[in-house]
Design a protein around this motif. Structure first.
Motif, PDB file in Angstrom:
ATOM      1  N   PRO A 188       0.805  -1.227   0.000  1.00  0.00           N
ATOM      2  CA  PRO A 188       0.000   0.000   0.000  1.00  0.00           C
ATOM      3  C   PRO A 188       0.839   1.278   0.000  1.00  0.00           C
ATOM      4  N   LEU A 189       1.884   1.328   0.829  1.00  0.00           N
ATOM      5  CA  LEU A 189       2.720   2.532   0.860  1.00  0.00           C
ATOM      6  C   LEU A 189       3.528   2.682  -0.423  1.00  0.00           C
ATOM      7  N   GLY A 190       3.959   1.551  -0.987  1.00  0.00           N
ATOM      8  CA  GLY A 190       4.707   1.609  -2.230  1.00  0.00           C
ATOM      9  C   GLY A 190       3.868   2.175  -3.361  1.00  0.00           C
ATOM     10  N   VAL A 191       2.629   1.713  -3.469  1.00  0.00           N
ATOM     11  CA  VAL A 191       1.727   2.232  -4.501  1.00  0.00           C
ATOM     12  C   VAL A 191       1.473   3.724  -4.281  1.00  0.00           C
ATOM     13  N   LYS A 192       1.265   4.097  -3.017  1.00  0.00           N
ATOM     14  CA  LYS A 192       1.011   5.517  -2.702  1.00  0.00           C
ATOM     15  C   LYS A 192       2.190   6.389  -3.121  1.00  0.00           C
ATOM     16  N   MET A 193       3.405   5.964  -2.769  1.00  0.00           N
ATOM     17  CA  MET A 193       4.562   6.797  -3.067  1.00  0.00           C
ATOM     18  C   MET A 193       4.769   6.917  -4.575  1.00  0.00           C
ATOM     19  N   LEU A 194       4.674   5.799  -5.287  1.00  0.00           N
ATOM     20  CA  LEU A 194       4.874   5.838  -6.736  1.00  0.00           C
ATOM     21  C   LEU A 194       3.804   6.681  -7.421  1.00  0.00           C
ATOM     22  N   THR A 195       2.572   6.612  -6.918  1.00  0.00           N
ATOM     23  CA  THR A 195       1.501   7.453  -7.454  1.00  0.00           C
ATOM     24  C   THR A 195       1.787   8.925  -7.185  1.00  0.00           C
ATOM     25  N   ASP A 196       2.289   9.232  -5.978  1.00  0.00           N
ATOM     26  CA  ASP A 196       2.661  10.609  -5.647  1.00  0.00           C
ATOM     27  C   ASP A 196       3.775  11.124  -6.553  1.00  0.00           C
ATOM     28  N   PHE A 197       4.586  10.209  -7.076  1.00  0.00           N
ATOM     29  CA  PHE A 197       5.646  10.575  -8.013  1.00  0.00           C
ATOM     30  C   PHE A 197       5.111  10.797  -9.427  1.00  0.00           C
ATOM     31  N   GLY A 198       3.815  10.626  -9.610  1.00  0.00           N
ATOM     32  CA  GLY A 198       3.240  10.778 -10.933  1.00  0.00           C
ATOM     33  C   GLY A 198       3.440   9.579 -11.827  1.00  0.00           C
ATOM     34  N   CYS A 199       3.803   8.430 -11.232  1.00  0.00           N
ATOM     35  CA  CYS A 199       4.009   7.217 -12.016  1.00  0.00           C
ATOM     36  C   CYS A 199       2.685   6.502 -12.263  1.00  0.00           C
ATOM     37  N   GLU A 200       2.614   5.810 -13.388  1.00  0.00           N
ATOM     38  CA  GLU A 200       1.531   4.857 -13.613  1.00  0.00           C
ATOM     39  C   GLU A 200       1.989   3.530 -13.013  1.00  0.00           C
ATOM     40  N   VAL A 201       1.265   3.022 -12.049  1.00  0.00           N
ATOM     41  CA  VAL A 201       1.723   1.860 -11.289  1.00  0.00           C
ATOM     42  C   VAL A 201       1.003   0.592 -11.744  1.00  0.00           C
ATOM     43  N   ILE A 202       1.776  -0.397 -12.144  1.00  0.00           N
ATOM     44  CA  ILE A 202       1.264  -1.741 -12.397  1.00  0.00           C
ATOM     45  C   ILE A 202       1.544  -2.534 -11.129  1.00  0.00           C
ATOM     46  N   ALA A 203       0.501  -2.740 -10.323  1.00  0.00           N
ATOM     47  CA  ALA A 203       0.671  -3.333  -8.990  1.00  0.00           C
ATOM     48  C   ALA A 203       0.398  -4.827  -9.019  1.00  0.00           C
ATOM     49  N   HIS A 204       1.268  -5.574  -8.362  1.00  0.00           N
ATOM     50  CA  HIS A 204       1.106  -7.024  -8.248  1.00  0.00           C
ATOM     51  C   HIS A 204       1.331  -7.427  -6.793  1.00  0.00           C
ATOM     52  N   GLY A 205       0.343  -8.063  -6.189  1.00  0.00           N
ATOM     53  CA  GLY A 205       0.494  -8.497  -4.799  1.00  0.00           C
ATOM     54  C   GLY A 205       0.675  -7.334  -3.856  1.00  0.00           C
TER      55      GLY A 205
END
Length: 449
Positions: A188-205
């Motif tokens: 959850p924190l990893g997705v949040k941080m990458l999203t805050d960086f303006g990244c498009e996140v392909i999340a797995h697990g």
């Protein structure tokens, strides 16, 4: 009371198979021992999401309450967030319930001091002694501790990381990024941080279920099915976390796994652009870091293996960054714990500055081949084996801070006895894979001869 033979105790805490060496009774007893050293004070408790964490969290809480401690329950949280929370909430320490990268049947307790760092060996020995003696601090009926739930420390942790880099520079690149948290605490924190960086996140697990889709240690052999997805999804980079999120593995845009040793080296390269200074690593970490630091005109110093030892050397030398070659990056501005969120932020920032494919950034690092082997050697024979190794390579520079490390012009060899089994670990690194293998073979023949 003796520590169960199948319960592993080290400078990092305790670890065992749940229901065997690691039971609710053992966890409560260790927590009571730890609580006795901080009786009546605030203690952070969190866990990495493994199903057994729920049971152990109750056991740990009971031990701490019995010592009169004020428990702040973070619930499921990454290990670096637990360490960050200690300083953020002005706590006396913390217990993180995790077995790091061990398989699902395992769990453990990782203990922190008031500085948010893993307890050093001396403090751990005190707690072990209390565990064995049962001489705990025991609160009276009207002195039992309390349990509270603090504010969202995770968001503060991520903001602290973002504040160390230019978010706008990364956001401008609009990276598509793959993140595999494998059901661990950092999703959850990893997705949040990458999203805050303006990244498009392909999340797995990335849901913290504690259910692993593959073996939890993030090494290439365990990522065979995961790595190709980075290329299939046309991502610029792939990040992989271990269950408690204190290690960061990397996959390039071609779907190829990158040596976990490169994680720290890339972070070092970026950090020294921000601020020149000392880099601290352990004896078994790649020489890439030493070369990158030298290219920036900065010193690189080495400690004994173990996160607590690296942190101690960072403090002693005022290091601007430290870590270990298992994908662990430690930035003292954030905390004294290996932090993959720092690693991701620095690597994305380096990619944004260089405007090069990630695989090219990796290819531009100094090239070395490392091999880790082990040989069965009795503890009694170890001193003679060490002496024989010194005689075999008399031209090498000798370091005895942790077993024996021998350094040549473009090679090194580290030999150290295991604390838990009758084996000697032999790790070597040279520019050539076959030469590295030969060095390990020669050292193995010396220590077993």
């Amino acid at each position: 009371m003796a520590v169960p033979s199948d319960l592993i105790v080290s400078v990092s805490g305790i670890r065992g198979i749940v229901g065997a060496g690691l039971t609710a009774e053992a966890a409560t007893r260790f927590a009571a021992a730890y609580g006795s050293t901080v009786a009546g004070k605030r203690v952070i408790v969190s866990n990495d999401g493994r199903p057994s964490g729920e049971m152990l969290r109750h056991a740990v809480t009971a031990g701490l309450l019995g010592a009169g401690c004020k428990v702040e329950d973070l619930g499921i949280a990454p290990t670096p967030t637990c360490g960050f929370a200690v300083r953020q909430l002005n706590a006396a320490g913390a217990i993180q319930i995790t077995a790091s990268h061990n398989p699902a049947p395992w769990n453990g307790l990782k203990m922190f001091g008031s500085d948010g760092a893993v307890l050093p060996a001396a403090a751990g020995a005190v707690i072990r002694g209390l565990y064995e003696s049962g001489d705990f601090a025991r609160a009276a009926w009207n002195g039992i501790g309390t349990v509270g739930v603090p504010p969202d420390v995770g968001a503060d942790h991520i903001q602290a990381v973002l504040d160390t880099v230019s978010v706008a520079a990364v956001a401008g690149q609009r990276f598509r990024v793959f993140l595999d948290a494998n059901g661990g605490a950092g999703g959850p924190l990893g997705v949040k941080m990458l999203t805050d960086f303006g990244c498009e996140v392909i999340a797995h697990g990335c849901e913290a279920t504690g259910v692993f889709a593959h073996e939890p240690e993030p090494i290439p052999a365990h990522l065979v099915d995961v790595a190709p997805w980075v290329k299939q999804h046309e991502c610029a980079i792939g990040f992989v976390l271990d269950p408690d999120s204190d290690r960061l593995a990397l996959i390039d845009e071609n779907g190829d796994c990158v040596s976990e040793e490169a994680t720290l080296a890339l972070a070092v390269k970026y950090r020294l652009r921000q601020q020149p200074g000392t880099i601290a690593i352990n004896m078994s970490t790649s020489r890439m870091n030493q070369d990158v630091a030298a290219a920036a005109g900065c010193p690189c110093v080495r400690s004994a293996v173990g996160e607590a030892n690296v942190v101690a050397l960072m403090r002693e030398t005022g290091a601007v960054l430290g870590g270990e070659g298992n994908g662990g990056v430690i930035d003292p501005r954030i905390g004294w714990v290996r932090d993959p969120f720092v690693g991701m932020a620095f690597i994305l920032s380096l990619m944004a500055e260089e405007r090069k494919p990630f695989s090219q950034l990796v290819a531009e690092l100094p090239r070395y081949a490392m091999l880790k082997t082990k040989f069965t050697v009795s503890r009694e024979r170890l001193p003679d084996a060490i002496a024989a190794l010194e005689a075999r390579w008399p031209e090498a520079t000798i370091n005895r801070d942790d077993g024996l490390r021998l350094d040549g012009p473009d090679w090194w060899l580290h030999v150290r006895g295991s604390n838990t089994e009758p084996v000697v670990r032999v790790i070597a690194e040279t520019p050539d894979p076959e030469r590295t293998a030969q060095l390990c073979r020669e050292a193995g023949s010396v220590v077993t001869g």
